[in-house]
Each structure stands twice: as structure tokens, then as C-alpha cells.
Design a protein around this motif. Structure first.
Motif, PDB file in Angstrom:
ATOM      1  N   ILE A  61      94.910  27.810   7.278  1.00  0.00           N
ATOM      2  CA  ILE A  61      94.704  27.791   8.427  1.00  0.00           C
ATOM      3  C   ILE A  61      96.323  27.741   9.532  1.00  0.00           C
ATOM      4  O   ILE A  61      96.979  27.037   8.266  1.00  0.00           O
ATOM      5  N   ASP A  62      96.135  27.545  10.383  1.00  0.00           N
ATOM      6  CA  ASP A  62      97.135  27.432  10.938  1.00  0.00           C
ATOM      7  C   ASP A  62      97.485  25.826  11.873  1.00  0.00           C
ATOM      8  O   ASP A  62      96.955  26.379  12.550  1.00  0.00           O
ATOM      9  N   MET A  63      98.306  25.143  11.025  1.00  0.00           N
ATOM     10  CA  MET A  63      98.943  23.947  11.256  1.00  0.00           C
ATOM     11  C   MET A  63      99.451  24.253  12.906  1.00  0.00           C
ATOM     12  O   MET A  63      99.134  22.862  13.953  1.00  0.00           O
ATOM     13  N   VAL A  64     100.528  24.520  13.087  1.00  0.00           N
ATOM     14  CA  VAL A  64     100.737  24.559  14.445  1.00  0.00           C
ATOM     15  C   VAL A  64      99.640  25.271  15.484  1.00  0.00           C
ATOM     16  O   VAL A  64      99.944  24.556  16.911  1.00  0.00           O
ATOM     17  N   ALA A  65      99.147  26.293  15.483  1.00  0.00           N
ATOM     18  CA  ALA A  65      98.099  26.165  16.377  1.00  0.00           C
ATOM     19  C   ALA A  65      97.485  24.720  16.403  1.00  0.00           C
ATOM     20  O   ALA A  65      96.707  24.882  17.400  1.00  0.00           O
ATOM     21  N   LEU A  66      96.442  24.479  15.526  1.00  0.00           N
ATOM     22  CA  LEU A  66      95.788  23.150  15.618  1.00  0.00           C
ATOM     23  C   LEU A  66      96.284  22.066  16.277  1.00  0.00           C
ATOM     24  O   LEU A  66      95.920  21.031  17.121  1.00  0.00           O
ATOM     25  N   LEU A  67      97.830  21.610  16.617  1.00  0.00           N
ATOM     26  CA  LEU A  67      98.543  20.698  16.801  1.00  0.00           C
ATOM     27  C   LEU A  67      99.224  20.979  18.474  1.00  0.00           C
ATOM     28  O   LEU A  67      98.295  20.228  19.014  1.00  0.00           O
ATOM     29  N   ASN A  68      99.334  22.577  18.640  1.00  0.00           N
ATOM     30  CA  ASN A  68      98.461  22.898  19.754  1.00  0.00           C
ATOM     31  C   ASN A  68      97.589  21.966  20.497  1.00  0.00           C
ATOM     32  O   ASN A  68      97.590  22.588  21.487  1.00  0.00           O
ATOM     33  N   ARG A  69      96.009  22.880  19.917  1.00  0.00           N
ATOM     34  CA  ARG A  69      95.357  22.631  20.715  1.00  0.00           C
ATOM     35  C   ARG A  69      94.923  21.123  20.728  1.00  0.00           C
ATOM     36  O   ARG A  69      94.623  21.141  22.118  1.00  0.00           O
ATOM     37  N   LYS A  70      95.062  20.504  20.424  1.00  0.00           N
ATOM     38  CA  LYS A  70      95.106  19.504  20.074  1.00  0.00           C
ATOM     39  C   LYS A  70      95.723  18.600  21.611  1.00  0.00           C
ATOM     40  O   LYS A  70      95.435  17.848  22.204  1.00  0.00           O
ATOM     41  N   LEU A  71      97.002  19.197  21.385  1.00  0.00           N
ATOM     42  CA  LEU A  71      97.714  18.594  22.741  1.00  0.00           C
ATOM     43  C   LEU A  71      97.148  18.971  24.156  1.00  0.00           C
ATOM     44  O   LEU A  71      96.972  18.115  25.517  1.00  0.00           O
ATOM     45  N   VAL A  72      96.696  20.449  24.237  1.00  0.00           N
ATOM     46  CA  VAL A  72      96.459  21.191  24.753  1.00  0.00           C
ATOM     47  C   VAL A  72      94.690  20.020  25.118  1.00  0.00           C
ATOM     48  O   VAL A  72      94.328  20.454  27.144  1.00  0.00           O
ATOM     49  N   ALA A  73      93.697  20.341  25.100  1.00  0.00           N
ATOM     50  CA  ALA A  73      92.908  19.381  24.911  1.00  0.00           C
ATOM     51  C   ALA A  73      93.169  17.835  25.386  1.00  0.00           C
ATOM     52  O   ALA A  73      92.382  17.368  26.179  1.00  0.00           O
ATOM     53  N   GLN A  74      94.097  17.085  25.546  1.00  0.00           N
ATOM     54  CA  GLN A  74      94.731  16.391  26.280  1.00  0.00           C
ATOM     55  C   GLN A  74      94.605  16.538  28.221  1.00  0.00           C
ATOM     56  O   GLN A  74      95.361  17.181  28.071  1.00  0.00           O
ATOM     57  N   THR A  75      94.513  15.409  28.660  1.00  0.00           N
ATOM     58  CA  THR A  75      94.979  15.832  29.980  1.00  0.00           C
ATOM     59  C   THR A  75      96.752  15.670  30.293  1.00  0.00           C
ATOM     60  O   THR A  75      97.251  14.999  29.439  1.00  0.00           O
ATOM     61  N   ALA A  76      97.132  15.745  31.029  1.00  0.00           N
ATOM     62  CA  ALA A  76      98.311  16.222  31.057  1.00  0.00           C
ATOM     63  C   ALA A  76      99.560  14.627  31.210  1.00  0.00           C
ATOM     64  O   ALA A  76     100.377  14.839  30.460  1.00  0.00           O
ATOM     65  N   GLU A  77      98.592  14.131  32.025  1.00  0.00           N
ATOM     66  CA  GLU A  77      99.414  12.241  32.076  1.00  0.00           C
ATOM     67  C   GLU A  77      99.248  11.978  31.161  1.00  0.00           C
ATOM     68  O   GLU A  77      99.450  11.094  30.612  1.00  0.00           O
ATOM     69  N   ARG A  78      98.524  11.755  29.997  1.00  0.00           N
ATOM     70  CA  ARG A  78      98.075  11.422  28.898  1.00  0.00           C
ATOM     71  C   ARG A  78      98.701  11.961  27.432  1.00  0.00           C
ATOM     72  O   ARG A  78      97.875  11.215  26.666  1.00  0.00           O
TER      73      ARG A  78
END
Length: 208
Positions: A99-116
Motif C-alpha cells: 500500500i502507499d504509506m505516504v498517501a495514507l498519511l496524507n489522508r489521515k491529515l486531510v481527515a482532521q480539521t485544519a485547526e487541529r
């Protein structure tokens, strides 16, 4: 922390994420919830560690070794896998395709609200320099998050020591040693590492 930070570890090295030397602190706290599919039926589970080649998961009544399953990831991908081993409520699964770990990390970040938005705990290896008082030590990074790092080496400073930290390519704040066990130590950073500076560095490290 006010919002129970996940202790799921994203392992950036190639291979399988179930080392024999995993430290007990890796297992404490909340974990990322996902779904494990077996014979088409979803079951709730949590990810303890995940790498390109597989994952360690926790769930009730873990499937038997050899079972064919699929893990639904935050990216929307349903990664086909085989159960390598199961013990109690923990199981290790091997993905059929990396699996693409960088893509998974990016998705983890995008799922969070910007301020948190903050980086999860990421496991990778690189050189770390530590300085405290008139002392210096060379160590190896084991994992890094927005709030701290875990290092391994000889001659590490004692608990409650304030240290300056040096990692090539990354500006990192000073920290305090909050635990030490043998050649391992955990350092809590005095300031939170922003995801916007940490993520580009992780991408560079992942490319080797």
C-alpha cells in the motif's frame, strides 16, 4: 492531551510491521478504528501498526492464521490480505500488494480539521544528535510525532533531562526526556511539530 491522540504507528520502512523489539509504550492509548472484511462481512477493528506490507490489528475473536481478509483503509482502498498469525485479540495481516504509506498519511491529515491537524506517530530510522549540558550523544530515531520522539542508543540522558535535538533536514524544538528504558528513551518536545514541516521531511525520508 485534551483529545486522546491516536497511538497507531505508521511504519515507513519496507517490510512487515511486527518487530520482535516493539516497546511497550507503542501499545498504549487509543488506536485508529477501521473495518476488517472477512467473507464479505465487515468487522470493527483497530490498527496498532501499519506498513506498506501489512498491519497489526486488534479485534475481538481474531481470524485464524491463513484466513483471507481485507482491510478498509482511510484512503478508501480495501487492501486484500492474509492473516499471518493471531494471538488473543491481536492479529498480523500481510497485504497481497504493497500500500502507499505516504498517501495514507496524507489522508489521515486531510481527515482532521485544519485547526487541529497534527501528524500521527511515524516510525522510521535516521541519525539523531542529542546535546545536554556539556554532553553529546548519537542515537537512532525510532519514531516521531507532533509532540515527541523515541530514540535508541548508548549513553542517553536520564529522565527529566532537557535536551537539544539535531536531525538532518528537520528543524526540531528542544525536549525533555520523559522515560528511559535500557537503550531506549522517549523525549517530549517543548513545542509541537507542525505537520506542514514534518510531512515534507517524511516524504524525503520515505524516498530513501
Amino acid at each position: 492531551m485534551a483529545d486522546r491522540a491516536s497511538q497507531t504507528i505508521f511504519v515507513m520502512s519496507a517490510g512487515l510491521p511486527w518487530p520482535h523489539d516493539a516497546h511497550a509504550s507503542d501499545t498504549l492509548g487509543a488506536l485508529d478504528d477501521v473495518a476488517l472484511y472477512q467473507q464479505g462481512e465487515p468487522r470493527p477493528c483497530a490498527i496498532r501498526r501499519i506498513a506498506s506490507g501489512g498491519a497489526m490489528i486488534r479485534l475481538r475473536d481474531a481470524p485464524l492464521s491463513g484466513a483471507e481478509v481485507a482491510l478498509e483503509l482511510a484512503t478508501g482502498q480495501r487492501a486484500a490480505a492474509t492473516v499471518e498469525w493471531a494471538r488473543g485479540e491481536e492479529a498480523a495481516i500481510r497485504f497481497r500488494q504493497p500500500i502507499d504509506m505516504v498517501a495514507l498519511l496524507n489522508r489521515k491529515l486531510v481527515a482532521q480539521t485544519a485547526e487541529r491537524r497534527r501528524m500521527p506517530r511515524v516510525e522510521l530510522r535516521c541519525h539523531v544528535g542529542l546535546r545536554w549540558g556539556g554532553s553529546l550523544a548519537a542515537a537512532t530515531l525510532r519514531n516521531i510525532s507532533a509532540t515527541g520522539i523515541q530514540v535508541e542508543g548508548d549513553g542517553l540522558p536520564a529522565t527529566d533531562t532537557f535536551v537539544s535535538i539535531f536531525i538532518d533536514g528537520l528543524v526540531i524544538p528542544s525536549g525533555e526526556v520523559v522515560w528511559k528504558q535500557g537503550r531506549l528513551a522517549g523525549i517530549e518536545l517543548m513545542e509541537e511539530l507542525r505537520w506542514s514541516s514534518l510531512m515534507p521531511w517524511i516524504r524525503t525520508q520515505a524516498r530513501g
